[in-house]
Design a protein around this motif. Structure first.
Motif, short mmCIF file in Angstrom:
data_model
loop_
_atom_site.label_atom_id
_atom_site.label_comp_id
_atom_site.label_asym_id
_atom_site.label_seq_id
_atom_site.Cartn_x
_atom_site.Cartn_y
_atom_site.Cartn_z
N ARG A 1 23.41 -26.22 -5.03
CA ARG A 1 23.39 -25.40 -6.24
C ARG A 1 21.96 -25.10 -6.69
NH1 ARG A 1 28.71 -26.07 -8.12
NH2 ARG A 1 29.55 -28.15 -7.75
N SER A 2 21.11 -26.14 -6.68
CA SER A 2 19.76 -25.96 -7.19
C SER A 2 18.86 -25.21 -6.21
CB SER A 2 19.14 -27.32 -7.53
OG SER A 2 19.09 -28.16 -6.40
N SER B 1 25.19 -30.70 -5.54
CA SER B 1 24.17 -30.33 -6.52
C SER B 1 22.89 -29.84 -5.84
CB SER B 1 23.86 -31.53 -7.42
OG SER B 1 23.43 -32.65 -6.65
N ASN B 2 22.56 -30.38 -4.67
CA ASN B 2 21.36 -29.91 -3.98
C ASN B 2 21.49 -28.45 -3.56
OD1 ASN B 2 19.99 -32.36 -4.15
ND2 ASN B 2 20.85 -33.13 -2.26
N PRO C 1 20.63 -20.92 -5.63
CA PRO C 1 21.40 -20.40 -6.75
C PRO C 1 22.02 -19.04 -6.42
CG PRO C 1 19.06 -20.18 -7.17
CD PRO C 1 19.19 -21.02 -5.94
N PHE D 1 14.68 -23.06 -15.53
CA PHE D 1 14.91 -23.89 -14.36
C PHE D 1 13.87 -24.99 -14.32
CE2 PHE D 1 17.67 -20.67 -12.31
CZ PHE D 1 18.63 -21.52 -11.86
N LEU E 1 22.43 -22.15 -15.63
CA LEU E 1 21.39 -23.12 -15.32
C LEU E 1 21.94 -24.35 -14.61
CD1 LEU E 1 19.36 -22.82 -18.63
CD2 LEU E 1 18.69 -22.02 -16.38
N LEU E 2 23.18 -24.26 -14.14
CA LEU E 2 23.78 -25.29 -13.29
C LEU E 2 23.94 -26.62 -14.01
CD1 LEU E 2 21.49 -24.61 -10.17
CD2 LEU E 2 23.51 -23.36 -10.88
#
Length: 218
Positions: free
Chosen positions: A111-112, A108-109, A115, A218, A48-49
């Protein structure tokens, strides 16, 4: 019997597990991967990062437990300094640590929005502006390294810690059909064609198509 174990999560979705596994393979350490149950909180955190430095992957070796991915790389470099996880030359070594650390703590952008999903393919995927900024920065890192060290890997002729850190990004770029300049696309293809990557991908294909309830969380 293997001298070490590496706990991993889903091969299809687990980008940090892939990084830890590649680091172990690159180092040449004798290890056995151990799949952690998908209900384990550490696995959920990875998938879930929520954290790049949770308890999966975790290397256990000679009475030592190492669970942060960069720490795993550093530990393995101490065990096998000739494996090339970090370059011998001081400036290149600092550069490798820096770009690896940037992957560890940033993007992070990306990654989300993108995915990891090795079994999927989304041609023409629409990338939003925040993720594109991350993609542009990654392309700049790759081009700088390839130009400075001659390729085909980021720091020369053998795969390093940096290649392990960016390998899941190559997989994401493949899954989501991300346009790249020729040098970056060639690097992406080099990583995806590595026998170790192909081994991991083939294992991922045997997993269930979805991680239960993952999309809900998510």
């Amino acid at each position: 019997m293997a001298q070490a174990t590496l706990s991993i999560s889903s091969r299809n979705y687990g980008s940090w597990s892939l990084r830890g596994w590649l680091l172990c393979k690159f180092s040449g350490i004798d290890f056995e991967p151990v799949m952690v149950d998908s209900d384990d909180p550490s696995v959920r955190a990875e998938l879930l990062l929520l954290s790049p430095s949770f308890l999966v992957p975790c290397l256990t070796h000679d009475g030592v437990r190492v669970w942060d991915t960069l720490a795993i790389g550093g530990y393995l470099n101490e065990l096998s300094p000739d494996a090339g996880l970090l370059p011998r030359e001081r400036v290149a070594r600092a550069h490798c640590r820096s770009v690896s650390g940037e992957m560890h703590s940033g993007f992070s952008n990306l990654r989300s929005a993108l995915p990891m999903n090795l079994k999927a393919h989304y041609p023409g995927f629409k990338i939003w502006a925040g993720a594109q900024a991350d993609i542009d920065r990654i392309a700049a890192i790759w081009n700088e390294c390839l130009s400075a060290y001659g390729g085909p890997y980021l720091f020369g002729a053998v795969p390093s810690m940096a290649d392990a850190m960016y390998a899941p990004v190559c997989a994401r770029f493949t899954t989501y059909d991300v346009p790249l300049d020729p040098a970056c696309d060639a690097y992406r293809k080099t990583i995806m064609a590595m026998p170790l990557m192909q081994e991991w991908i083939e294992a991922a294909k045997t997993e269930p198509d979805e991680v239960e309830e993952l999309d809900v969380e998510f």
